[in-house]
Design a protein around this motif. Sequence first.
Motif, PDB file in Angstrom:
ATOM      1  N   LYS A 256       0.493  -1.166   0.682  1.00 55.27           N
ATOM      2  CA  LYS A 256       0.018  -0.222  -0.139  1.00 55.27           C
ATOM      3  C   LYS A 256       1.273   1.131  -0.042  1.00 55.27           C
ATOM      4  CE  LYS A 256      -3.747  -2.004   0.296  1.00 55.27           C
ATOM      5  NZ  LYS A 256      -3.618  -3.624   0.483  1.00 55.27           N
ATOM      6  N   ILE A 257       0.114   2.331  -0.389  1.00 55.42           N
ATOM      7  CA  ILE A 257       0.995   3.476  -0.321  1.00 55.42           C
ATOM      8  C   ILE A 257      -0.121   4.779  -0.154  1.00 55.42           C
ATOM      9  CG2 ILE A 257       2.368   4.894  -2.283  1.00 55.42           C
ATOM     10  CD1 ILE A 257       2.997   2.898  -3.983  1.00 55.42           C
ATOM     11  N   VAL A 258       1.091   5.525   0.327  1.00 57.87           N
ATOM     12  CA  VAL A 258       0.273   6.993   1.127  1.00 57.87           C
ATOM     13  C   VAL A 258       1.002   8.142   0.922  1.00 57.87           C
ATOM     14  CG1 VAL A 258      -0.516   7.639   3.104  1.00 57.87           C
ATOM     15  CG2 VAL A 258      -1.526   5.732   3.309  1.00 57.87           C
ATOM     16  N   THR A 259       0.127   8.934   0.080  1.00 57.31           N
ATOM     17  CA  THR A 259       1.856  10.551  -0.117  1.00 57.31           C
ATOM     18  C   THR A 259       0.903  11.370   0.491  1.00 57.31           C
ATOM     19  OG1 THR A 259       0.176  10.708  -2.106  1.00 57.31           O
ATOM     20  CG2 THR A 259       2.663   8.789  -2.131  1.00 57.31           C
ATOM     21  N   ILE A 260       1.568  12.977   0.221  1.00 58.31           N
ATOM     22  CA  ILE A 260       1.479  13.591   0.319  1.00 58.31           C
ATOM     23  C   ILE A 260       1.367  14.636  -0.615  1.00 58.31           C
ATOM     24  CG2 ILE A 260       1.118  16.445   1.617  1.00 58.31           C
ATOM     25  CD1 ILE A 260       1.531  14.172   4.531  1.00 58.31           C
ATOM     26  N   ASP A 261       0.049  15.616  -1.212  1.00 57.01           N
ATOM     27  CA  ASP A 261       0.181  16.341  -2.199  1.00 57.01           C
ATOM     28  C   ASP A 261      -0.686  16.480  -3.259  1.00 57.01           C
ATOM     29  OD1 ASP A 261       2.697  17.760  -1.441  1.00 57.01           O
ATOM     30  OD2 ASP A 261       4.340  17.122  -3.326  1.00 57.01           O
ATOM     31  N   ALA A 262      -0.973  15.965  -3.662  1.00 49.37           N
ATOM     32  CA  ALA A 262      -1.907  15.569  -4.589  1.00 49.37           C
ATOM     33  C   ALA A 262      -1.656  16.643  -6.302  1.00 49.37           C
ATOM     34  CB  ALA A 262      -3.714  16.170  -3.529  1.00 49.37           C
ATOM     35  N   VAL A 263      -1.043  16.578  -6.535  1.00 49.64           N
ATOM     36  CA  VAL A 263      -0.169  16.877  -7.700  1.00 49.64           C
ATOM     37  C   VAL A 263      -1.230  15.728  -8.640  1.00 49.64           C
ATOM     38  CG1 VAL A 263       1.051  18.237  -7.144  1.00 49.64           C
ATOM     39  CG2 VAL A 263       1.368  15.850  -7.573  1.00 49.64           C
ATOM     40  N   LYS A 264      -1.631  16.389  -9.936  1.00 55.84           N
ATOM     41  CA  LYS A 264      -2.221  15.376 -11.307  1.00 55.84           C
ATOM     42  C   LYS A 264      -1.795  13.861 -11.923  1.00 55.84           C
ATOM     43  CE  LYS A 264      -4.490  18.418 -14.183  1.00 55.84           C
ATOM     44  NZ  LYS A 264      -5.017  19.397 -15.120  1.00 55.84           N
ATOM     45  N   ASP A 265      -0.039  14.178 -11.774  1.00 54.48           N
ATOM     46  CA  ASP A 265       0.405  12.464 -11.317  1.00 54.48           C
ATOM     47  C   ASP A 265      -0.094  11.858  -9.967  1.00 54.48           C
ATOM     48  OD1 ASP A 265       1.341  12.870 -14.395  1.00 54.48           O
ATOM     49  OD2 ASP A 265       3.032  13.757 -13.808  1.00 54.48           O
ATOM     50  N   GLY A 266       0.385  11.844  -8.923  1.00 54.52           N
ATOM     51  CA  GLY A 266       0.050  11.283  -7.729  1.00 54.52           C
ATOM     52  C   GLY A 266      -2.001  11.511  -7.924  1.00 54.52           C
ATOM     53  N   MET A 267      -2.565  11.949  -8.290  1.00 56.33           N
ATOM     54  CA  MET A 267      -3.997  12.150  -8.210  1.00 56.33           C
ATOM     55  C   MET A 267      -3.768  10.472  -9.201  1.00 56.33           C
ATOM     56  SD  MET A 267      -5.757  13.538  -5.776  1.00 56.33           S
ATOM     57  CE  MET A 267      -7.523  14.362  -7.222  1.00 56.33           C
ATOM     58  N   GLN A 268      -3.422  11.209 -10.692  1.00 52.53           N
ATOM     59  CA  GLN A 268      -3.572  10.091 -11.363  1.00 52.53           C
ATOM     60  C   GLN A 268      -3.521   8.721 -10.761  1.00 52.53           C
ATOM     61  OE1 GLN A 268      -5.655  11.168 -14.827  1.00 52.53           O
ATOM     62  NE2 GLN A 268      -5.581   8.127 -14.029  1.00 52.53           N
ATOM     63  N   ALA A 269      -2.230   8.100 -10.311  1.00 56.27           N
ATOM     64  CA  ALA A 269      -2.396   7.105  -9.524  1.00 56.27           C
ATOM     65  C   ALA A 269      -2.934   6.351  -8.651  1.00 56.27           C
ATOM     66  CB  ALA A 269      -0.519   7.050  -9.125  1.00 56.27           C
ATOM     67  N   LEU A 270      -3.476   7.688  -7.868  1.00 53.23           N
ATOM     68  CA  LEU A 270      -4.517   6.865  -7.143  1.00 53.23           C
ATOM     69  C   LEU A 270      -5.673   6.356  -7.743  1.00 53.23           C
ATOM     70  CD1 LEU A 270      -6.053   7.033  -3.968  1.00 53.23           C
ATOM     71  CD2 LEU A 270      -6.302   9.414  -4.644  1.00 53.23           C
ATOM     72  N   ALA A 271      -6.298   7.086  -8.366  1.00 50.38           N
ATOM     73  CA  ALA A 271      -7.004   6.787  -9.508  1.00 50.38           C
ATOM     74  C   ALA A 271      -7.429   4.818 -10.460  1.00 50.38           C
ATOM     75  CB  ALA A 271      -7.704   8.457 -10.521  1.00 50.38           C
ATOM     76  N   ASP A 272      -5.895   5.369 -10.367  1.00 49.66           N
ATOM     77  CA  ASP A 272      -5.646   3.711 -10.858  1.00 49.66           C
ATOM     78  C   ASP A 272      -5.863   2.636 -10.136  1.00 49.66           C
ATOM     79  OD1 ASP A 272      -5.825   4.719 -13.482  1.00 49.66           O
ATOM     80  OD2 ASP A 272      -3.478   5.505 -13.763  1.00 49.66           O
ATOM     81  N   GLY A 273      -4.848   2.650  -8.755  1.00 48.97           N
ATOM     82  CA  GLY A 273      -5.286   2.063  -7.733  1.00 48.97           C
ATOM     83  C   GLY A 273      -3.763   1.701  -7.404  1.00 48.97           C
ATOM     84  N   LYS A 274      -3.047   2.093  -8.052  1.00 48.12           N
ATOM     85  CA  LYS A 274      -1.386   2.195  -7.452  1.00 48.12           C
ATOM     86  C   LYS A 274      -0.758   2.867  -6.313  1.00 48.12           C
ATOM     87  CE  LYS A 274      -0.031   2.201 -12.242  1.00 48.12           C
ATOM     88  NZ  LYS A 274       0.372   2.674 -13.620  1.00 48.12           N
ATOM     89  N   ILE A 275      -1.639   4.264  -5.702  1.00 46.59           N
ATOM     90  CA  ILE A 275      -1.434   4.713  -4.558  1.00 46.59           C
ATOM     91  C   ILE A 275      -3.154   4.187  -4.303  1.00 46.59           C
ATOM     92  CG2 ILE A 275      -1.748   7.222  -3.659  1.00 46.59           C
ATOM     93  CD1 ILE A 275       0.523   7.689  -5.505  1.00 46.59           C
TER      94      ILE A 275
END
Length: 327
Positions: A256-275
Amino acid sequence: MKRKTFLRSGLAALSMVAVAALGACSSGGDGGSAGSGVTISLGFSQVGAESGWRAANTKSIQESLTAENGFKLSFSDAQQKQENQIQALRSYIAQGVDVLAFSPVVETGWDAVLQEAKNAGIPVILTDRAVDTTDDSLYASFIGSDFVEEGRRAGAWVKENFDGEKLSIVELQGTTGSAPALDRQEGFAEAIEGSDAKIIDSQTGDFTRAGGKKVMEGFLNSHDDIDLVFAHNDDMGLGAIEAIQAAGKKPGDDIKIVTIDAVKDGMQALADGKINYIVECNPMLGEDLAEIAKKVVAGEPVEKRIVVEDAAFTQEQAAEALPNRQY
């Protein structure tokens, strides 16, 4: 921008800011209020260009401090070196700008140059990151997120979703000695205290994607039992994804991965289930900086601490937010 404001130093601090601002108006800069048609000269020293968040932050500043908005912006990139920032600030002081602003690379080591600015009657505005000083009169205002709370929210999500499970966590720290790295580490550790989640390793990836990948590769070679990655920013989390995939594991599932920022690349990875979860750190500080700069030059009181309001996102929330995401 939605924000919360906190006044720490009372009326005495506000009076001090007004005096410093009036001194700036009589310094060697152009001085004055944008509303009066007089241009405000502002020297800004940026940390660098280490991440997608920083790129969005720079864009916000440059798009807000325009000639049309009453500013003459001098901008420098410190390339993540404190000595470069100090040199840039001293150059702006020598030029006699009306206002100094910067996002400090690290927390400590600023008293001398800030005192030089104060002696020159030039008010200083801190953005994004704070400084560690015993004399709050050396700066007029600090605009940025509550980094401790960001780390706390990330840790609270981990504790809530994995309560009762033995969880082995590795931490990708930001730049050593920087305010967000110190504060996010503190907040996260505080939030998971008392749970079965334990940090088994913690190293700096310097807020970069390449750094996050390299450190994560080392973690994977050293530990067989990694359950979750806590990355102090999205870029390091994205680097961790690359390392996890290269090791034949599935990010967001096996680890599992938890991050901070919420920029587009991170949000896309979150939407894709990688974060799995992201706590936002809003980079759009330009409008607030412009507003505070106009006030200090006009001799008006300003809030000593302006806390930007941040959101947090699950996979479903990221997918919903992405189409209209500004950064």
